[in-house]
Write a protein that holds these residues in place. Structure first.
Motif, PDB file in Angstrom:
ATOM      1  N   ALA A 120      -3.806  10.730  -0.417  1.00 35.11           N
ATOM      2  CA  ALA A 120      -3.788  11.120  -1.837  1.00 35.11           C
ATOM      3  C   ALA A 120      -4.733  12.288  -2.101  1.00 35.11           C
ATOM      4  O   ALA A 120      -4.474  13.102  -2.993  1.00 35.11           O
ATOM      5  N   ALA A 121      -5.801  12.398  -1.326  1.00 37.57           N
ATOM      6  CA  ALA A 121      -6.774  13.472  -1.524  1.00 37.57           C
ATOM      7  C   ALA A 121      -6.208  14.849  -1.165  1.00 37.57           C
ATOM      8  O   ALA A 121      -6.598  15.849  -1.763  1.00 37.57           O
ATOM      9  N   LEU A 138       0.865  -1.187   0.000  1.00 37.36           N
ATOM     10  CA  LEU A 138       0.000   0.000   0.000  1.00 37.36           C
ATOM     11  C   LEU A 138       0.898   1.232   0.000  1.00 37.36           C
ATOM     12  O   LEU A 138       1.392   1.647   1.044  1.00 37.36           O
ATOM     13  N   LEU A 161       2.365   5.068  -2.133  1.00 40.92           N
ATOM     14  CA  LEU A 161       2.218   6.195  -3.048  1.00 40.92           C
ATOM     15  C   LEU A 161       3.567   6.877  -3.180  1.00 40.92           C
ATOM     16  O   LEU A 161       4.344   6.903  -2.226  1.00 40.92           O
ATOM     17  N   ARG A 209      -3.267   1.070   5.860  1.00 36.12           N
ATOM     18  CA  ARG A 209      -4.623   0.756   5.394  1.00 36.12           C
ATOM     19  C   ARG A 209      -4.904   1.506   4.101  1.00 36.12           C
ATOM     20  O   ARG A 209      -4.393   2.600   3.884  1.00 36.12           O
ATOM     21  N   GLU A 210      -5.761   0.933   3.279  1.00 34.46           N
ATOM     22  CA  GLU A 210      -6.137   1.575   2.014  1.00 34.46           C
ATOM     23  C   GLU A 210      -6.800   2.924   2.256  1.00 34.46           C
ATOM     24  O   GLU A 210      -6.566   3.874   1.499  1.00 34.46           O
ATOM     25  N   GLU A 211      -7.638   3.012   3.300  1.00 39.60           N
ATOM     26  CA  GLU A 211      -8.318   4.278   3.601  1.00 39.60           C
ATOM     27  C   GLU A 211      -7.311   5.384   3.877  1.00 39.60           C
ATOM     28  O   GLU A 211      -7.528   6.539   3.514  1.00 39.60           O
ATOM     29  N   HIS A 212      -6.208   5.028   4.525  1.00 38.14           N
ATOM     30  CA  HIS A 212      -5.181   6.025   4.815  1.00 38.14           C
ATOM     31  C   HIS A 212      -4.517   6.493   3.525  1.00 38.14           C
ATOM     32  O   HIS A 212      -4.272   7.688   3.353  1.00 38.14           O
ATOM     33  N   ARG A 213      -4.227   5.559   2.642  1.00 32.65           N
ATOM     34  CA  ARG A 213      -3.613   5.930   1.367  1.00 32.65           C
ATOM     35  C   ARG A 213      -4.536   6.862   0.577  1.00 32.65           C
ATOM     36  O   ARG A 213      -4.096   7.878   0.032  1.00 32.65           O
ATOM     37  N   ASP A 214      -5.817   6.528   0.547  1.00 30.05           N
ATOM     38  CA  ASP A 214      -6.776   7.341  -0.194  1.00 30.05           C
ATOM     39  C   ASP A 214      -6.934   8.742   0.408  1.00 30.05           C
ATOM     40  O   ASP A 214      -6.994   9.734  -0.319  1.00 30.05           O
ATOM     41  N   ALA A 215      -6.979   8.819   1.729  1.00 32.06           N
ATOM     42  CA  ALA A 215      -7.100  10.121   2.396  1.00 32.06           C
ATOM     43  C   ALA A 215      -5.841  10.956   2.171  1.00 32.06           C
ATOM     44  O   ALA A 215      -5.919  12.164   1.945  1.00 32.06           O
TER      45      ALA A 215
END
Length: 177
Positions: free
Chosen positions: A154-155, A133, A135, A146-152
């Motif tokens: 990246a935002a 996971l 970036l 966690r994926e949610e952390h990566r997505d947050a």
């Protein structure tokens, strides 16, 4: 419970064994084991090192090649014949070229914050990132738990990095103890 009923319970089960009490004891043991299992998995994910290293193998980022994230845009396992030591960890690479790039510039290719999840760093805790996971932001590698952390992250990477960089010096100092 009257003495007569107590004697009757003892005589039915032989030694005073009561199934209800045994079941409660068994469930208590199961709950304890579940709590220990949950605790040990969390303890295994957290670490007290400046750079996350597998305590059994000594490998940083579970043997994934840190240069491959940049060169191949993917997480790729390194090979034992291409290793280097840096920051108290053993790093593996897919080939000699990746190894040479890392040795020349570990601050660029190594994961930022020692491989800890930057979202957790921003909250003031250290939790190991997962090498699958990831970036690359601003030509730096970040690993996430966690994926949610990566997505947050990246935002709004600028804000998340600012928060993590504010907390990192104190956390890094704590990890050095």
């Amino acid at each position: 419970m009257t003495a007569q009923r107590q004697e009757r319970n003892v005589s039915r089960s032989g030694y005073g064994f009561r199934p209800g009490i045994a079941l409660i004891g068994f469930l208590a043991v199961l709950a304890s084991l579940a709590a220990l299992a949950g605790f040990s998995s969390a303890a295994g994910a957290q670490t007290t090192e400046r750079v996350i290293v597998n305590r059994y193998t000594g490998l940083a980022i579970e043997g994934y090649d840190p240069v491959a994230y940049f060169a191949d845009a993917r997480a790729a396992l390194g090979r034992p014949e291409f290793e280097a030591s840096e920051a108290g960890a053993v790093w593996r690479f897919r080939n000699e070229s990746n190894r040479a790039s890392f040795v020349a510039h570990p601050e660029i290719y190594g994961p930022q914050f020692g491989g800890y999840d930057p979202m957790d760093i921003a909250r003031g805790v250290t939790y190991a990132g997962n090498p699958r996971l990831w970036l690359i932001v601003g030509q730096r590698l970040y690993l996430f738990g966690r994926e949610e952390h990566r997505d947050a992250f990246a935002a709004d990477p600028a804000r998340r990095l600012r928060e993590a960089k504010e907390r990192w010096p104190a956390l890094e100092q704590e990890l050095a103890r």
